[in-house]
Design an enzyme around this catalytic site. Structure first.
Site, PDB file in Angstrom:
ATOM      1  N   GLU A   1      16.058  11.561 -12.941  1.00 21.69           N
ATOM      2  CA  GLU A   1      17.429  12.054 -12.857  1.00 21.69           C
ATOM      3  C   GLU A   1      18.396  10.968 -12.392  1.00 21.69           C
ATOM      4  O   GLU A   1      19.581  10.981 -12.738  1.00 21.69           O
ATOM      5  CB  GLU A   1      17.524  13.279 -11.944  1.00 21.69           C
TER       6      GLU A   1
ATOM      7  N   GLN B   1      19.062   8.888 -15.589  1.00 22.66           N
ATOM      8  CA  GLN B   1      19.776   9.725 -16.561  1.00 22.66           C
ATOM      9  C   GLN B   1      21.218   9.970 -16.130  1.00 22.66           C
ATOM     10  O   GLN B   1      22.087  10.254 -16.968  1.00 22.66           O
ATOM     11  CB  GLN B   1      19.042  11.054 -16.737  1.00 22.66           C
TER      12      GLN B   1
ATOM     13  N   HIS C   1      28.238  -2.168  -6.097  1.00 24.30           N
ATOM     14  CA  HIS C   1      27.260  -1.413  -6.883  1.00 24.30           C
ATOM     15  C   HIS C   1      25.946  -2.168  -6.992  1.00 24.30           C
ATOM     16  O   HIS C   1      24.887  -1.548  -7.164  1.00 24.30           O
ATOM     17  CB  HIS C   1      27.824  -1.080  -8.266  1.00 24.30           C
TER      18      HIS C   1
ATOM     19  N   HIS D   1      39.778  -8.241 -21.176  1.00 27.63           N
ATOM     20  CA  HIS D   1      40.483  -7.914 -19.931  1.00 27.63           C
ATOM     21  C   HIS D   1      41.977  -7.739 -20.192  1.00 27.63           C
ATOM     22  O   HIS D   1      42.606  -6.812 -19.668  1.00 27.63           O
ATOM     23  CB  HIS D   1      40.247  -9.009 -18.888  1.00 27.63           C
TER      24      HIS D   1
END
Length: 402
Positions: free
Chosen positions: A47, A50, A142, A260
């Site tokens: 999960e 996904q 991240h 960009h």
């Protein structure tokens, strides 16, 4: 010459016919069939991975370029595939000279597959615009969350994986980030430059998203990654390219800069992004959006649907945020006023413009503005190396070879 040529063809043929009896394939609109063997499916069929289907690769750009609805799921599969093709290319041409082992191939491909698994909603807006506003200059990234998410997936799904492979995957994910490992890699340094190249910026992550984003937005793309992928070699423990591919390398950076200018920082895209940041900020007190950013078990449940959650809520506490989202839906956007470019040679003397500067510069007779009426977006577009020309760095590694 004939014997060497036949041996090379045989080697490449054997690489292209890898055993796929137990693999599943996905047909990708950029790379064609992508094959996943059971080891990688352990990660894909979770999960947490996904979830990437619910994160648009270009965030809110689809509200200006309707075709830009592709997700980080397909981008991650594309980087996985190109990472495998890259490592197989250098193995096929250089063989025992560089001593690439089965675990090396598995490591590089897994790094490509999982490099974005810790990404937040709305592309880079979440970490660069929203979090610094609500968390007082947050430096959350991240890449760091991807590393935490990889550990979480392995633990939560009881995936058996060699600890050395796992550690190397995480270092490859961080290779081009501010938190890249300072440990010196003693051997096969070139493997760490395939997915995220912190040395010169040429990596398969860019190979995929430049072509994928251009195609999704209906734009032409002069950059052909296939040429670089087919001719890369390892020299001095670095990935190198033929001198005559210099222009292809330049197109990589030039095309990225053009995207960009024309797509990622399009005036309407920026207006919508500013509105979404304002809406998320207004909703943050009620929804505690940032509460999960250090906890993978909670963070994987956060995706682009947060905007829909605000829009459809009946809570009075979310009314201001909801009204902003409705303005976006009804195309009542923040109005673009003006923009100007600062020449490269003037940037070191340039002071960032603030809303206060604009308010103070108003002339008599102008409609009076307050600071809260103004949003300023400062965008720095370069060729990935700041004010430096990345080709100056690459010149050292571009080499003639037979």
């Amino acid at each position: 010459m004939g014997t060497n040529g036949n041996e090379e063809v045989t080697s490449l043929y054997s690489l292209s016919c890898r055993d796929r009896r137990f693999s599943k394939h996905i047909h990708d609109n950029v790379h064609g069939n992508i094959y996943l063997d059971p080891f990688f499916l352990q990660f894909v069929d979770t999960e947490q991975f996904q979830r990437l289907r619910e994160l648009k690769q270009l965030g809110l750009t689809h509200m200006v370029y309707p075709g830009a609805v592709h997700s980080r799921f397909e981008h991650s599969l594309g980087v996985y595939w190109l990472a495998g093709e890259a490592v197989h290319t250098v193995q096929g041409h250089q063989g025992s000279e560089i001593n690439i082992e089965r675990n090396d191939i598995r490591t590089v491909k897994l790094a490509g597959l999982l490099h974005d698994v810790g990404h937040g909603p709305f592309s880079h807006l979440f970490e660069r615009e929203f979090l610094p506003r609500v968390l007082n200059g947050s430096e959350w990234s991240h890449e760091d969350m991807s590393v935490k998410m990889i550990d979480y997936i392995v633990d939560a799904h009881h995936i058996e994986i060699d600890s050395a492979i796992l550690n190397n995957v995480k270092e490859m994910v961080l290779a081009s980030s501010a938190n890249a490992s300072q440990n010196t890699v003693n051997e096969k340094r070139f493997l760490y430059d395939i997915v995220a190249n912190g040395q010169n910026g040429i990596d398969v992550d860019k190979f995929d998203y430049i072509v994928r984003d251009s195609r999704a937005c209906g734009l032409g793309c002069n950059f052909q990654f296939q040429r670089l992928l087919e001719t890369m070699r390892v020299m001095g423990d670095e990935i190198c390219y033929r001198a005559k591919d210099y222009l292809t390398v330049h197109k990589l950076f030039a095309t990225r800069a053009d995207l960009h200018r024309t797509v990622y920082t399009h005036a309407k895209v920026k207006a919508i992004e500013l509105m979404v940041v304002d809406a998320l900020t207004l909703a943050h007190g009620e929804l505690s959006i940032s509460a999960s950013i250090q906890e993978p078990a909670k963070f994987w449940k956060l995706d682009d649907s947060i905007l829909r959650q605000i829009e459809t809520s009946d809570k009075q506490e979310l009314k201001k945020a909801r009204d902003l989202v409705l303005r976006i839906r009804r195309r009542d956007l923040y109005q673009f006023c003006n923009e100007f470019a600062v020449p490269k040679d003037k940037q070191e003397h340039f002071k960032d413009i603030t809303p206060q500067d604009i308010v103070c510069s108003q002339k008599n007779g102008d409609t009076p503005l307050n600071e809260e009426d103004i949003s300023v977006s400062i965008v720095k577009i370069d060729l990935t190396r700041g004010r430096s020309n990345p080709l100056e760095r690459i010149m050292r590694v571009i080499t003639n070879f037979q």
